[in-house]
Design a protein around this motif. Structure first.
Motif, PDB file in Angstrom:
ATOM      1  N   UNK A  37       0.867  -1.173   0.000  1.00  0.00           N
ATOM      2  CA  UNK A  37       0.000   0.000   0.000  1.00  0.00           C
ATOM      3  C   UNK A  37       0.900   1.219   0.000  1.00  0.00           C
ATOM      4  N   UNK A  38       0.426   2.257  -0.669  1.00  0.00           N
ATOM      5  CA  UNK A  38       1.268   3.441  -0.837  1.00  0.00           C
ATOM      6  C   UNK A  38       0.571   4.684  -0.298  1.00  0.00           C
ATOM      7  N   UNK A  39       1.404   5.695  -0.052  1.00  0.00           N
ATOM      8  CA  UNK A  39       0.897   6.974   0.435  1.00  0.00           C
ATOM      9  C   UNK A  39       1.340   8.082  -0.497  1.00  0.00           C
ATOM     10  N   UNK A  40       1.969   9.088   0.078  1.00  0.00           N
ATOM     11  CA  UNK A  40       2.400  10.264  -0.681  1.00  0.00           C
ATOM     12  C   UNK A  40       3.479   9.894  -1.686  1.00  0.00           C
ATOM     13  N   UNK A  41       3.574  10.700  -2.752  1.00  0.00           N
ATOM     14  CA  UNK A  41       4.619  10.471  -3.752  1.00  0.00           C
ATOM     15  C   UNK A  41       5.064  11.801  -4.335  1.00  0.00           C
ATOM     16  N   UNK A  42       6.238  11.767  -4.944  1.00  0.00           N
ATOM     17  CA  UNK A  42       6.714  12.912  -5.712  1.00  0.00           C
ATOM     18  C   UNK A  42       7.092  12.384  -7.087  1.00  0.00           C
ATOM     19  N   UNK A  43       7.858  13.135  -7.833  1.00  0.00           N
ATOM     20  CA  UNK A  43       8.182  12.741  -9.199  1.00  0.00           C
ATOM     21  C   UNK A  43       8.998  11.454  -9.265  1.00  0.00           C
ATOM     22  N   UNK A  44       9.806  11.170  -8.238  1.00  0.00           N
ATOM     23  CA  UNK A  44      10.717  10.029  -8.308  1.00  0.00           C
ATOM     24  C   UNK A  44      10.456   8.915  -7.305  1.00  0.00           C
ATOM     25  N   UNK A  45       9.791   9.212  -6.190  1.00  0.00           N
ATOM     26  CA  UNK A  45       9.622   8.233  -5.126  1.00  0.00           C
ATOM     27  C   UNK A  45       8.173   8.145  -4.667  1.00  0.00           C
ATOM     28  N   UNK A  46       7.855   6.984  -4.093  1.00  0.00           N
ATOM     29  CA  UNK A  46       6.525   6.785  -3.520  1.00  0.00           C
ATOM     30  C   UNK A  46       6.691   6.223  -2.106  1.00  0.00           C
ATOM     31  N   UNK A  47       5.869   6.708  -1.196  1.00  0.00           N
ATOM     32  CA  UNK A  47       5.882   6.245   0.188  1.00  0.00           C
ATOM     33  C   UNK A  47       5.192   4.888   0.265  1.00  0.00           C
ATOM     34  N   UNK A  48       5.798   3.953   0.993  1.00  0.00           N
ATOM     35  CA  UNK A  48       5.203   2.640   1.223  1.00  0.00           C
ATOM     36  C   UNK A  48       4.635   2.635   2.640  1.00  0.00           C
ATOM     37  N   UNK A  49       3.319   2.442   2.756  1.00  0.00           N
ATOM     38  CA  UNK A  49       2.669   2.473   4.064  1.00  0.00           C
ATOM     39  C   UNK A  49       2.344   1.080   4.589  1.00  0.00           C
ATOM     40  N   UNK A  50       2.536   0.057   3.755  1.00  0.00           N
ATOM     41  CA  UNK A  50       2.288  -1.306   4.202  1.00  0.00           C
ATOM     42  C   UNK A  50       2.778  -2.333   3.213  1.00  0.00           C
ATOM     43  N   UNK A  51       3.214  -3.489   3.736  1.00  0.00           N
ATOM     44  CA  UNK A  51       3.602  -4.600   2.882  1.00  0.00           C
ATOM     45  C   UNK A  51       5.088  -4.739   2.632  1.00  0.00           C
ATOM     46  N   UNK A  52       5.879  -3.764   3.057  1.00  0.00           N
ATOM     47  CA  UNK A  52       7.324  -3.779   2.806  1.00  0.00           C
ATOM     48  C   UNK A  52       8.027  -3.280   4.056  1.00  0.00           C
ATOM     49  N   UNK A  53       9.162  -3.890   4.367  1.00  0.00           N
ATOM     50  CA  UNK A  53       9.925  -3.481   5.544  1.00  0.00           C
ATOM     51  C   UNK A  53      11.199  -2.770   5.132  1.00  0.00           C
ATOM     52  N   UNK A  54      11.666  -1.891   5.990  1.00  0.00           N
ATOM     53  CA  UNK A  54      12.917  -1.179   5.729  1.00  0.00           C
ATOM     54  C   UNK A  54      14.038  -2.201   5.552  1.00  0.00           C
ATOM     55  N   UNK A  55      14.880  -1.976   4.552  1.00  0.00           N
ATOM     56  CA  UNK A  55      15.996  -2.874   4.284  1.00  0.00           C
ATOM     57  C   UNK A  55      15.722  -3.897   3.200  1.00  0.00           C
TER      58      UNK A  55
END
Length: 75
Positions: A35-53
């Motif tokens: 699941x995703x949240x905010x984004x800009x031209x190059x990146x998208x925020x991941x709010x669920x389903x993926x862990x750091x690293x």
């Protein structure tokens, strides 16, 4: 968003829902719905389903499927 987990927008795929291919320790890739949240031209925020690293696969000329073995080029 400060301290947010983000991925390159190009890694986000719309194949089996919204998700990414994640590199596994055995050299294979695993499809992961996110699941995703905010984004800009190059990146998208991941709010669920993926862990750091966790390492996500960027697009390439080769078609991959869940469980395929890959030779990663780490950036």
């Amino acid at each position: 968003v400060d301290n947010a987990l983000t991925i390159p927008k190009t890694a986000l795929r719309q194949e089996q829902g919204k998700g990414v291919y994640v590199l596994q320790q055995d050299g294979t890739v695993r499809w992961t719905n996110i699941t995703t949240g905010a984004s800009d031209a190059l990146h998208v925020e991941v709010t669920g389903g993926l862990s750091e690293g966790e390492q996500v696969m960027l697009p390439s000329d080769v078609t991959v499927h869940d469980g395929d073995r890959v030779l990663p080029k780490l950036e």
